[in-house]
Design a protein around this motif. Structure first.
Motif, PDB file in Angstrom:
ATOM      1  N   GLY A 171      41.637  48.042  37.636  1.00 47.93           N
ATOM      2  CA  GLY A 171      40.939  48.929  38.552  1.00 47.93           C
ATOM      3  C   GLY A 171      39.432  48.810  38.534  1.00 47.93           C
ATOM      4  N   LEU A 172      38.898  47.604  38.384  1.00 45.52           N
ATOM      5  CA  LEU A 172      37.455  47.413  38.541  1.00 45.52           C
ATOM      6  C   LEU A 172      37.193  47.087  40.006  1.00 45.52           C
ATOM      7  CD1 LEU A 172      36.078  45.306  35.537  1.00 45.52           C
ATOM      8  CD2 LEU A 172      35.438  47.631  36.186  1.00 45.52           C
ATOM      9  N   PRO A 173      36.572  48.005  40.755  1.00 44.21           N
ATOM     10  CA  PRO A 173      36.375  47.774  42.190  1.00 44.21           C
ATOM     11  C   PRO A 173      35.159  46.895  42.453  1.00 44.21           C
ATOM     12  CG  PRO A 173      35.384  49.846  41.562  1.00 44.21           C
ATOM     13  CD  PRO A 173      36.012  49.293  40.308  1.00 44.21           C
ATOM     14  N   SER A 174      35.124  46.298  43.620  1.00 48.50           N
ATOM     15  CA  SER A 174      33.875  45.701  44.074  1.00 48.50           C
ATOM     16  C   SER A 174      32.865  46.820  44.297  1.00 48.50           C
ATOM     17  CB  SER A 174      34.088  44.935  45.375  1.00 48.50           C
ATOM     18  OG  SER A 174      32.835  44.562  45.927  1.00 48.50           O
ATOM     19  N   LEU A 175      31.642  46.581  43.900  1.00 50.33           N
ATOM     20  CA  LEU A 175      30.601  47.591  44.091  1.00 50.33           C
ATOM     21  C   LEU A 175      30.063  47.586  45.511  1.00 50.33           C
ATOM     22  CD1 LEU A 175      28.564  47.145  40.783  1.00 50.33           C
ATOM     23  CD2 LEU A 175      30.512  48.667  41.236  1.00 50.33           C
ATOM     24  N   THR A 176      30.303  46.508  46.254  1.00 51.97           N
ATOM     25  CA  THR A 176      29.660  46.361  47.562  1.00 51.97           C
ATOM     26  C   THR A 176      30.599  45.973  48.696  1.00 51.97           C
ATOM     27  OG1 THR A 176      29.111  44.060  47.060  1.00 51.97           O
ATOM     28  CG2 THR A 176      27.455  45.729  46.503  1.00 51.97           C
ATOM     29  N   ALA A 177      31.802  45.458  48.407  1.00 54.50           N
ATOM     30  CA  ALA A 177      32.661  44.921  49.472  1.00 54.50           C
ATOM     31  C   ALA A 177      33.131  46.022  50.407  1.00 54.50           C
ATOM     32  CB  ALA A 177      33.866  44.197  48.869  1.00 54.50           C
ATOM     33  N   VAL A 378      32.594  50.446  27.466  1.00 57.01           N
ATOM     34  CA  VAL A 378      33.570  50.253  28.537  1.00 57.01           C
ATOM     35  C   VAL A 378      34.371  48.990  28.252  1.00 57.01           C
ATOM     36  CG1 VAL A 378      33.950  50.098  31.031  1.00 57.01           C
ATOM     37  CG2 VAL A 378      31.876  51.198  30.161  1.00 57.01           C
ATOM     38  N   ALA A 379      35.677  49.085  28.453  1.00 59.66           N
ATOM     39  CA  ALA A 379      36.546  47.907  28.370  1.00 59.66           C
ATOM     40  C   ALA A 379      37.487  47.924  29.560  1.00 59.66           C
ATOM     41  CB  ALA A 379      37.340  47.890  27.067  1.00 59.66           C
ATOM     42  N   ALA A 380      37.781  46.740  30.086  1.00 53.68           N
ATOM     43  CA  ALA A 380      38.636  46.648  31.276  1.00 53.68           C
ATOM     44  C   ALA A 380      39.647  45.525  31.112  1.00 53.68           C
ATOM     45  CB  ALA A 380      37.789  46.407  32.524  1.00 53.68           C
ATOM     46  N   ALA A 381      40.901  45.832  31.387  1.00 52.87           N
ATOM     47  CA  ALA A 381      41.936  44.813  31.510  1.00 52.87           C
ATOM     48  C   ALA A 381      41.938  44.329  32.953  1.00 52.87           C
ATOM     49  CB  ALA A 381      43.306  45.382  31.133  1.00 52.87           C
ATOM     50  N   VAL A 382      41.717  43.046  33.145  1.00 58.31           N
ATOM     51  CA  VAL A 382      41.724  42.433  34.472  1.00 58.31           C
ATOM     52  C   VAL A 382      42.934  41.518  34.522  1.00 58.31           C
ATOM     53  CG1 VAL A 382      40.472  40.970  36.099  1.00 58.31           C
ATOM     54  CG2 VAL A 382      39.212  42.564  34.625  1.00 58.31           C
ATOM     55  N   TYR A 383      43.858  41.834  35.423  1.00 61.74           N
ATOM     56  CA  TYR A 383      45.092  41.062  35.516  1.00 61.74           C
ATOM     57  C   TYR A 383      44.891  39.879  36.458  1.00 61.74           C
ATOM     58  CZ  TYR A 383      46.673  45.351  33.360  1.00 61.74           C
ATOM     59  OH  TYR A 383      46.801  46.430  32.514  1.00 61.74           O
ATOM     60  N   HIS A 384      45.099  38.693  35.927  1.00 57.18           N
ATOM     61  CA  HIS A 384      44.840  37.462  36.681  1.00 57.18           C
ATOM     62  C   HIS A 384      45.662  37.439  37.970  1.00 57.18           C
ATOM     63  CE1 HIS A 384      43.977  33.304  37.501  1.00 57.18           C
ATOM     64  NE2 HIS A 384      45.261  33.027  37.543  1.00 57.18           N
ATOM     65  N   GLU A 392      38.296  38.223  41.355  1.00 55.46           N
ATOM     66  CA  GLU A 392      36.884  37.839  41.425  1.00 55.46           C
ATOM     67  C   GLU A 392      35.999  39.055  41.678  1.00 55.46           C
ATOM     68  OE1 GLU A 392      33.419  36.266  41.030  1.00 55.46           O
ATOM     69  OE2 GLU A 392      35.270  35.220  40.467  1.00 55.46           O
ATOM     70  N   HIS A 393      36.438  39.965  42.530  1.00 56.60           N
ATOM     71  CA  HIS A 393      35.678  41.199  42.727  1.00 56.60           C
ATOM     72  C   HIS A 393      35.535  41.941  41.402  1.00 56.60           C
ATOM     73  CE1 HIS A 393      36.664  41.642  47.320  1.00 56.60           C
ATOM     74  NE2 HIS A 393      35.874  40.625  47.062  1.00 56.60           N
ATOM     75  N   SER A 394      36.628  42.030  40.642  1.00 56.38           N
ATOM     76  CA  SER A 394      36.591  42.753  39.376  1.00 56.38           C
ATOM     77  C   SER A 394      35.651  42.092  38.376  1.00 56.38           C
ATOM     78  CB  SER A 394      37.996  42.836  38.774  1.00 56.38           C
ATOM     79  OG  SER A 394      38.840  43.653  39.552  1.00 56.38           O
ATOM     80  N   LEU A 395      35.702  40.772  38.293  1.00 55.11           N
ATOM     81  CA  LEU A 395      34.858  40.082  37.324  1.00 55.11           C
ATOM     82  C   LEU A 395      33.386  40.173  37.713  1.00 55.11           C
ATOM     83  CD1 LEU A 395      37.074  36.962  36.565  1.00 55.11           C
ATOM     84  CD2 LEU A 395      36.735  39.010  35.153  1.00 55.11           C
ATOM     85  N   ARG A 396      33.108  40.177  39.010  1.00 62.34           N
ATOM     86  CA  ARG A 396      31.728  40.342  39.464  1.00 62.34           C
ATOM     87  C   ARG A 396      31.209  41.728  39.045  1.00 62.34           C
ATOM     88  NH1 ARG A 396      32.012  39.440  45.268  1.00 62.34           N
ATOM     89  NH2 ARG A 396      32.697  37.364  44.601  1.00 62.34           N
TER      90      ARG A 396
END
Length: 436
Positions: A171-177, A378-384, A392-396
């Motif tokens: 659930g890491l959103p894009s900040l701008t998209a 802060v820690a985030a699990a990003v599912y490939h 890519e949005h999440s990693l950005r």
């Protein structure tokens, strides 16, 4: 705040909490709505000695998960936390929002204005309103799954003083998209998930095409008045974002037809299972507000972004697939105008949905400058290749939040925090504590 008596489940003690909060937090003396939250403490634990963990469910529009005992990640959390499962405004036992209650607001225009207060920003302000009542003013840890992670990111942007740590899963959103940009990134992911499903179950290519062809000629009336068309059948692709979703879809497709005196028909059992998967009766806010969670440009309406972008991806057109020999492609987490025609839980809200899609004036949800200066662990699990949230949005975004640590994994799909038992939460806690 009112608190009901505590009660027990295996290994846990549960307590119901009810809170009155402003509908509009900019008008604290105005109308108030009710929030419900369930406190969970491990049996034998003294809650007064435990720090709080606030869980924010995915969505939008879903109440907090109803665990029985110490299921999934909750077992790990209860070893050291007093957990609060919040029914976000409009969901679960909080003041409900659905086709039955919204007419109390009046016209569709008034309903849309009311629903504008049910976004991420209001949810976080709710959390900040109830936190002092529960913790005495102490900060708490937040665990956000999917949309709950969007809320956690907003929390870090607006009220980081309320947090000891933020744990985010899928659930890491894009900040701008914009909503349109989100769906432009989503349709290729949907296609990849379809290809992977058909590689696993090649027999499903013919099965899905046969069902879609049948529905093109004979749309089905589902129990409760839901109408199943070829387009709405494609919405079953939402299953492909879960760890066992491809297998669920396969088992659903394999015995869809039964013989009848008038020829093969879709079975009652199939139609009932599909109704349960596609109906918005239990979460209408998901359909009404889904695109608004991406709306941050005050001058730009979302304008049915998923539908507009779909038109630019003709491989998702069922009629074109059936006219040729291409596999039918299922869609994912997308909401379309026709959902408000085929689903009786949504049909009375069609005009309200149109007004929300046309609405402007949405405010920004994230503060990049404040996130760049973040001091909360802060820690985030990003599912490939997550079906629901673009990797890519999440990693950005992860790179834009100071100090955030990521765990990128392809062991799990979007539901990893539930499917992974205690492992995902354990890993996130280790990351924020510098133990991993």
């Amino acid at each position: 705040m009112t608190t009901a008596h505590s009660y027990r489940q295996p290994g846990t003690v549960l307590t119901d909490h009810h809170f009155a909060v402003p509908l509009d937090h900019t008008r604290p003396d105005g109308e108030r709505i009710e929030l419900y939250a369930r406190e969970v403490v491990g049996a034998g634990k003294d809650p007064a000695t435990l720090p709080w963990l606030l869980y924010l469910e995915g969505g939008p529009g879903f109440g907090a998960r109803r665990f029985i005992g110490r299921q999934a990640w909750l077992d790990r959390a209860l070893t050291e936390y007093r957990v609060l499962l919040l029914d976000q405004r409009g969901t679960g036992r909080s003041t409900p929002v659905n086709r039955q209650t919204l007419p109390l607001r009046g016209t569709p225009a008034r309903q849309a204005e009311y629903l504008a207060h049910f976004r991420t920003d209001s949810i976080v302000r709710d959390a900040e309103a109830i936190r002092p009542l529960l913790t005495g003013g102490a900060p708490w840890t937040v665990l956000g799954q999917s949309f709950g992670g969007f809320c956690a990111t907003h929390y870090l942007s607006t009220a980081p003083e309320g947090l000891t740590a933020a744990l985010i899963t899928g659930g890491l959103p894009s900040l701008t998209a914009s909503a349109e940009e989100v769906y432009e990134a989503a349709y290729p992911r949907m296609e990849r998930k379809n290809r992977a499903h058909y590689d696993r179950y090649p027999m499903d290519v013919d099965r899905a095409r046969r069902i879609a062809a049948h529905l093109t000629l004979h749309p089905a009336e589902l129990p409760g008045g839901h109408r199943l068309t070829a387009q709405s059948f494609q919405s079953l692709g939402i299953l492909l974002g879960g760890g066992d979703g491809s297998h669920q879809l396969h088992y659903l497709l394999e015995d869809a037809f039964v013989p009848t005196p008038s020829g093969p028909e879709l079975s009652d059992a199939f139609l009932e299972a599909v109704r349960g998967l596609l109906s918005f009766a239990g979460h209408p806010l998901y359909a009404l507000l889904h695109e608004s969670i991406y709306a941050q440009d005050p001058s730009a309406p979302t304008a049915w972004a998923a539908e507009r972008v779909r038109a630019r991806h003709p491989r998702f057109d069922a009629a074109k697939s059936l006219a040729g020999d291409e596999p039918l492609l299922f869609t994912g987490e997308t909401v379309h105008p026709w959902h408000f025609e085929v689903d009786p839980a949504l049909a009375p809200l069609r005009e309200t949905a149109e007004l929300l899609a046309a609405r402007t004036g949405w405010g920004p949800l994230y503060d990049p400058a404040r996130l760049a200066a973040n001091e909360v662990p802060v820690a985030a699990a990003v599912y490939h290749d997550d079906l629901y949230v673009d990797t890519e949005h999440s990693l950005r975004t992860a790179r834009a939040i100071r100090g955030l640590r990521t765990w990128v994994t392809d062991e799990y799909e979007h539901d990893g925090v539930r499917a992974g038992g205690s492992r995902v939460l354990d890993r996130l806690l280790a990351l924020v504590r510098g133990e991993a």
